[in-house]
Design an enzyme around this catalytic site. Structure first.
Site, short mmCIF file in Angstrom:
data_model
loop_
_atom_site.label_atom_id
_atom_site.label_comp_id
_atom_site.label_asym_id
_atom_site.label_seq_id
_atom_site.Cartn_x
_atom_site.Cartn_y
_atom_site.Cartn_z
N LYS A 6 39.74 39.16 25.67
CA LYS A 6 39.82 39.55 27.07
C LYS A 6 41.16 40.27 27.30
CE LYS A 6 39.75 37.22 31.62
NZ LYS A 6 39.53 35.91 32.27
N THR B 23 37.84 30.67 32.66
CA THR B 23 39.03 29.94 33.13
C THR B 23 39.16 28.61 32.40
OG1 THR B 23 38.45 30.88 35.31
CG2 THR B 23 40.43 29.57 35.19
N GLU C 254 29.29 34.69 33.40
CA GLU C 254 30.45 33.81 33.20
C GLU C 254 30.66 32.98 34.46
OE1 GLU C 254 35.34 34.11 32.96
OE2 GLU C 254 34.14 35.83 32.30
N ARG D 195 36.82 27.27 38.58
CA ARG D 195 37.79 27.34 39.67
C ARG D 195 37.42 26.45 40.85
NH1 ARG D 195 38.82 33.93 39.54
NH2 ARG D 195 39.24 34.04 37.29
#
Length: 218
Positions: A132, A72, A44, A48
């Site tokens: 998640k 994200t 993953e 960011r």
């Protein structure tokens, strides 16, 4: 084998999803290769940094044998971009209906973030069966997951946030946990030093913990 079946098979064998947060494409590729060498083939890349999507795309194009997703992801626009640039799955910190609906329509696996019964129920109603659990340690950890799993018997979870080698086995011992995500596998100091062998070692240790926690699946 479609992507969902491939993901399930790989996570059954090595139920850990390492997070890569990079701003340099070459470093991202080296990190991904190091993780793959250690037995972790589901990666993953978290959005960011400003260069994160470029890093993800480089991993997709310059490595082999890996399943690469984007994490994200906050908006439908971001989901559209990462999928267009090669993401094979999407991870979100929270649950947004529009993002879930878009990914479902595209047949792209989505791990939407949940931490309460209400969020898990909403995800279930939207058609998601794997979510998640974030931030795992602050949201109640193993006891909370046991409670949620007793109610949502068809739901599976990917705890992320506060997961480390020290508690990985505890999370993986829960039948409802499909895998754990975490950044402990990609420490910034080792990556900055170019010590990618250390990344491979951490990946190997995580695979070993997974096999110990789930001996019947190996």
């Amino acid at each position: 084998m479609d992507i969902e079946q491939d993901l399930e098979a790989r996570l059954k064998s090595a139920p850990v999803v390492p997070l890569i947060g990079a701003s340099d494409t070459a470093v991202a590729v080296d990190t991904a290769n190091a993780l793959g060498a250690g037995g972790l083939s589901v990666i993953e890349v978290v959005l960011r940094t400003d260069e994160a999507v470029d890093c993800m795309e480089a991993i997709v194009n310059e490595t082999s044998g890996l399943i690469v997703g984007a994490g994200t992801v906050l908006t439908v626009a971001q989901a559209e971009e990462v999928i267009a640039r090669g993401a094979q799955f999407v991870v979100c910190p929270g649950l947004v209906d529009e993002v879930a609906e878009y990914c479902l329509a595209q047949s792209v696996p989505l791990f939407a973030g949940t931490m309460t019964a209400g969020e898990v129920q909403r995800a279930y109603a939207l058609g998601l069966r794997t979510v998640k659990f974030f931030p795992a340690s602050l949201a109640g950890g193993v006891p909370m997951l046991k409670a949620l799993s007793s109610v949502f018997r068809d739901m599976r979870f990917m705890p992320t946030g506060g997961v480390s080698a020290s508690n990985l086995g505890d999370f993986l011992a829960l039948p409802s946990v499909v895998a754990c995500g975490g950044s402990w596998l990609t420490p910034a100091a080792e990556i900055e030093a170019g010590n990618f062998d250390a990344i491979t070692t951490l990946a190997q240790e995580a695979v070993a913990i997974g096999r110990q926690a789930r001996p019947t699946e190996n």
